[in-house]
Design a protein around this motif. Structure first.
Motif, PDB file in Angstrom:
ATOM      1  N   MET A   1       0.854  -1.178   0.000  1.00 22.17           N
ATOM      2  CA  MET A   1       0.000   0.000   0.000  1.00 22.17           C
ATOM      3  C   MET A   1       0.893   1.232   0.000  1.00 22.17           C
ATOM      4  O   MET A   1       1.727   1.418   0.884  1.00 22.17           O
ATOM      5  CB  MET A   1      -0.912  -0.003   1.239  1.00 22.17           C
ATOM      6  N   THR A   2       0.713   2.102  -0.977  1.00 26.85           N
ATOM      7  CA  THR A   2       1.556   3.287  -1.131  1.00 26.85           C
ATOM      8  C   THR A   2       0.707   4.542  -1.067  1.00 26.85           C
ATOM      9  O   THR A   2      -0.287   4.672  -1.786  1.00 26.85           O
ATOM     10  CB  THR A   2       2.298   3.244  -2.482  1.00 26.85           C
ATOM     11  N   ASP A   3       1.090   5.481  -0.198  1.00 25.27           N
ATOM     12  CA  ASP A   3       0.391   6.762  -0.144  1.00 25.27           C
ATOM     13  C   ASP A   3       0.574   7.508  -1.459  1.00 25.27           C
ATOM     14  O   ASP A   3       1.638   7.420  -2.099  1.00 25.27           O
ATOM     15  CB  ASP A   3       0.945   7.615   0.991  1.00 25.27           C
ATOM     16  N   TYR A   4      -0.453   8.252  -1.849  1.00 22.26           N
ATOM     17  CA  TYR A   4      -0.326   9.022  -3.076  1.00 22.26           C
ATOM     18  C   TYR A   4      -1.149  10.296  -2.989  1.00 22.26           C
ATOM     19  O   TYR A   4      -2.120  10.401  -2.227  1.00 22.26           O
ATOM     20  CB  TYR A   4      -0.748   8.194  -4.298  1.00 22.26           C
ATOM     21  N   ALA A   5      -0.733  11.279  -3.769  1.00 24.83           N
ATOM     22  CA  ALA A   5      -1.482  12.519  -3.954  1.00 24.83           C
ATOM     23  C   ALA A   5      -1.543  12.787  -5.448  1.00 24.83           C
ATOM     24  O   ALA A   5      -0.837  12.149  -6.243  1.00 24.83           O
ATOM     25  CB  ALA A   5      -0.823  13.671  -3.209  1.00 24.83           C
ATOM     26  N   ALA A  32       5.924   6.827  -1.636  1.00 27.41           N
ATOM     27  CA  ALA A  32       4.755   7.628  -1.999  1.00 27.41           C
ATOM     28  C   ALA A  32       4.800   7.933  -3.489  1.00 27.41           C
ATOM     29  O   ALA A  32       5.842   7.800  -4.134  1.00 27.41           O
ATOM     30  CB  ALA A  32       4.726   8.923  -1.188  1.00 27.41           C
ATOM     31  N   LYS A  33       3.669   8.342  -4.013  1.00 33.45           N
ATOM     32  CA  LYS A  33       3.580   8.702  -5.422  1.00 33.45           C
ATOM     33  C   LYS A  33       2.771   9.992  -5.566  1.00 33.45           C
ATOM     34  O   LYS A  33       1.960  10.338  -4.691  1.00 33.45           O
ATOM     35  CB  LYS A  33       2.914   7.588  -6.233  1.00 33.45           C
ATOM     36  N   TYR A  34       2.995  10.668  -6.672  1.00 29.93           N
ATOM     37  CA  TYR A  34       2.210  11.867  -7.011  1.00 29.93           C
ATOM     38  C   TYR A  34       1.971  11.819  -8.511  1.00 29.93           C
ATOM     39  O   TYR A  34       2.899  11.618  -9.288  1.00 29.93           O
ATOM     40  CB  TYR A  34       2.976  13.139  -6.631  1.00 29.93           C
ATOM     41  N   ARG A  35       0.724  12.036  -8.906  1.00 28.31           N
ATOM     42  CA  ARG A  35       0.392  11.886 -10.319  1.00 28.31           C
ATOM     43  C   ARG A  35      -0.656  12.926 -10.730  1.00 28.31           C
ATOM     44  O   ARG A  35      -1.295  13.566  -9.883  1.00 28.31           O
ATOM     45  CB  ARG A  35      -0.144  10.484 -10.583  1.00 28.31           C
ATOM     46  N   ALA A  36      -0.792  13.081 -12.021  1.00 26.62           N
ATOM     47  CA  ALA A  36      -1.833  13.939 -12.587  1.00 26.62           C
ATOM     48  C   ALA A  36      -3.059  13.087 -12.890  1.00 26.62           C
ATOM     49  O   ALA A  36      -2.942  11.947 -13.342  1.00 26.62           O
ATOM     50  CB  ALA A  36      -1.330  14.615 -13.858  1.00 26.62           C
ATOM     51  N   TRP A  57      -5.036   7.640  -0.277  1.00 23.08           N
ATOM     52  CA  TRP A  57      -5.084   8.972  -0.905  1.00 23.08           C
ATOM     53  C   TRP A  57      -4.807  10.042   0.145  1.00 23.08           C
ATOM     54  O   TRP A  57      -5.505  10.128   1.160  1.00 23.08           O
ATOM     55  CB  TRP A  57      -6.447   9.186  -1.544  1.00 23.08           C
ATOM     56  N   CYS A  58      -3.781  10.860  -0.086  1.00 19.13           N
ATOM     57  CA  CYS A  58      -3.397  11.909   0.869  1.00 19.13           C
ATOM     58  C   CYS A  58      -4.013  13.261   0.540  1.00 19.13           C
ATOM     59  O   CYS A  58      -4.016  14.158   1.394  1.00 19.13           O
ATOM     60  CB  CYS A  58      -1.878  12.064   0.890  1.00 19.13           C
ATOM     61  N   GLY A  59      -4.478  13.427  -0.699  1.00 17.09           N
ATOM     62  CA  GLY A  59      -5.065  14.700  -1.084  1.00 17.09           C
ATOM     63  C   GLY A  59      -4.749  15.029  -2.530  1.00 17.09           C
ATOM     64  O   GLY A  59      -4.171  14.230  -3.262  1.00 17.09           O
ATOM     65  N   CYS A  60      -5.108  16.240  -2.916  1.00 17.61           N
ATOM     66  CA  CYS A  60      -4.866  16.649  -4.291  1.00 17.61           C
ATOM     67  C   CYS A  60      -4.641  18.148  -4.384  1.00 17.61           C
ATOM     68  O   CYS A  60      -5.180  18.926  -3.588  1.00 17.61           O
ATOM     69  CB  CYS A  60      -6.032  16.253  -5.204  1.00 17.61           C
ATOM     70  N   ASN A  61      -3.840  18.537  -5.345  1.00 15.93           N
ATOM     71  CA  ASN A  61      -3.785  19.923  -5.769  1.00 15.93           C
ATOM     72  C   ASN A  61      -4.909  20.145  -6.777  1.00 15.93           C
ATOM     73  O   ASN A  61      -5.256  19.248  -7.543  1.00 15.93           O
ATOM     74  CB  ASN A  61      -2.443  20.267  -6.399  1.00 15.93           C
ATOM     75  N   HIS A 263       1.270  19.102   3.771  1.00 12.98           N
ATOM     76  CA  HIS A 263      -0.063  18.610   4.115  1.00 12.98           C
ATOM     77  C   HIS A 263      -0.317  17.210   3.558  1.00 12.98           C
ATOM     78  O   HIS A 263      -1.018  16.406   4.173  1.00 12.98           O
ATOM     79  CB  HIS A 263      -1.131  19.572   3.594  1.00 12.98           C
ATOM     80  N   PHE A 264       0.268  16.892   2.417  1.00 15.65           N
ATOM     81  CA  PHE A 264       0.088  15.572   1.820  1.00 15.65           C
ATOM     82  C   PHE A 264       0.896  14.503   2.547  1.00 15.65           C
ATOM     83  O   PHE A 264       0.380  13.441   2.885  1.00 15.65           O
ATOM     84  CB  PHE A 264       0.505  15.581   0.350  1.00 15.65           C
ATOM     85  N   PHE A 265       2.181  14.775   2.750  1.00 18.29           N
ATOM     86  CA  PHE A 265       3.100  13.723   3.173  1.00 18.29           C
ATOM     87  C   PHE A 265       3.693  13.920   4.568  1.00 18.29           C
ATOM     88  O   PHE A 265       4.438  13.069   5.045  1.00 18.29           O
ATOM     89  CB  PHE A 265       4.232  13.599   2.143  1.00 18.29           C
TER      90      PHE A 265
END
Length: 283
Positions: A1-5, A32-36, A57-61, A263-265
């Motif tokens: 399980m990987t946190d992501y935003a 962790a990961k960050y994607r569009a 899911w940690c959040g989104c921009n 705030h995300f990580f």
């Protein structure tokens, strides 16, 4: 399980946020990961409903056109987002609530921090543009004690924005006023802080140029362009050639991302690598 935003918007392929956050995740060695993620206006409510149920899911921009539309779909706003009336960051609080924040204000002010730490007799900012970005910029400048001259194609829209966001004595002028030379004799600007800010898409790749004659800028002014494509805009080039200091759009972009990253990580991004990050973003 990987946190992501994520960053969400319509369109979204042009976003530099995955490159910025991915760079910091890599440097810190986070799992962790960050994607569009492309989200349309019609799909915004379903997107948030689904992410609420995802523990990773940690959040989104949030980028255009969702910065205001997302507000009724989340639980609460921080003070800055409430004042600006726009959200660019959503994250899950410890109680499970979705919190909306506006980190654009902090990102805009970050490269001005050393200037704002000084005492000034007077602070004035000429802000070009009345769109979504101008909301955060006007709010930040008002809080920092600037007298604002807000310009746009529609002076009534500019006045309405000032009335909504500020209680100070600010001014409105048509954008065309600054396109032609002036022989106005500026007074002694010693001890003053003067900014000229392009808060519009003018000068962006594929957009019309921004017509601004630098005779309208007092001696010692700083030119600040929030456009990031290209980073070196004609607005900044002409300001530098005239002898003014400059701040480019990557400064605000990286600054607002840094505030969101925490705030995300839950950790500060490694800002000591900003030079390397900039090189990667313009490569």
């Amino acid at each position: 399980m990987t946190d992501y935003a994520e960053v969400i918007g319509d369109p979204i392929s042009q976003s530099k946020s995955p490159a910025i956050h991915g760079f910091w995740i890599e440097k810190l060695g986070l799992d962790a990961k960050y994607r569009a993620h492309h989200v349309t206006a019609e799909g915004l409510a379903d997107y948030l409903a689904a992410r609420r149920e995802d523990p990773d899911w940690c959040g989104c921009n949030v980028t255009m056109p969702h910065k205001q539309k997302v507000i009724p779909l989340i639980n609460r706003l921080d003070n800055v987002a409430e004042r600006v009336g726009a959200v660019n960051t959503v994250h899950r609080a410890k109680d499970g609530a979705l919190v909306g924040r506006n980190t654009d204000v902090a990102g805009f002010l970050e490269p001005l921090r050393d200037h704002l730490a000084r005492q000034h007799y007077f602070r004035m900012a000429r802000v070009l543009g009345t769109g979504g970005a101008a909301r955060a910029i006007v709010a930040g400048l008002d809080e920092a004690g600037f007298t604002i001259v807000l310009t746009g194609r529609d002076p009534e829209k500019a006045q309405a924005l000032l009335n909504e966001l500020s209680g100070g004595e600010h001014h409105v002028a048509p954008l065309s006023h600054f396109a032609e030379p002036t022989d106005f004799a500026f007074d002694d600007r010693e001890g003053c802080c003067d900014l000229v800010i392009n808060a519009s898409p003018l000068g962006m790749r594929g957009q019309p140029p921004l017509a601004f004659d630098w005779s309208h800028a007092p001696p010692g002014s700083i030119a600040y362009d929030i456009v990031t494509d290209p980073v070196e805009t004609d607005f900044l080039k002409s300001a530098r050639e005239t002898g003014f200091g400059t701040i480019d759009g990557l400064s605000m972009l990286i600054g607002q991302a840094a505030a969101a990253f925490v705030h995300f990580f839950g950790v500060e991004p490694p800002r000591e690598f900003d030079t390397e990050l900039r090189e990667r973003l313009v490569a």
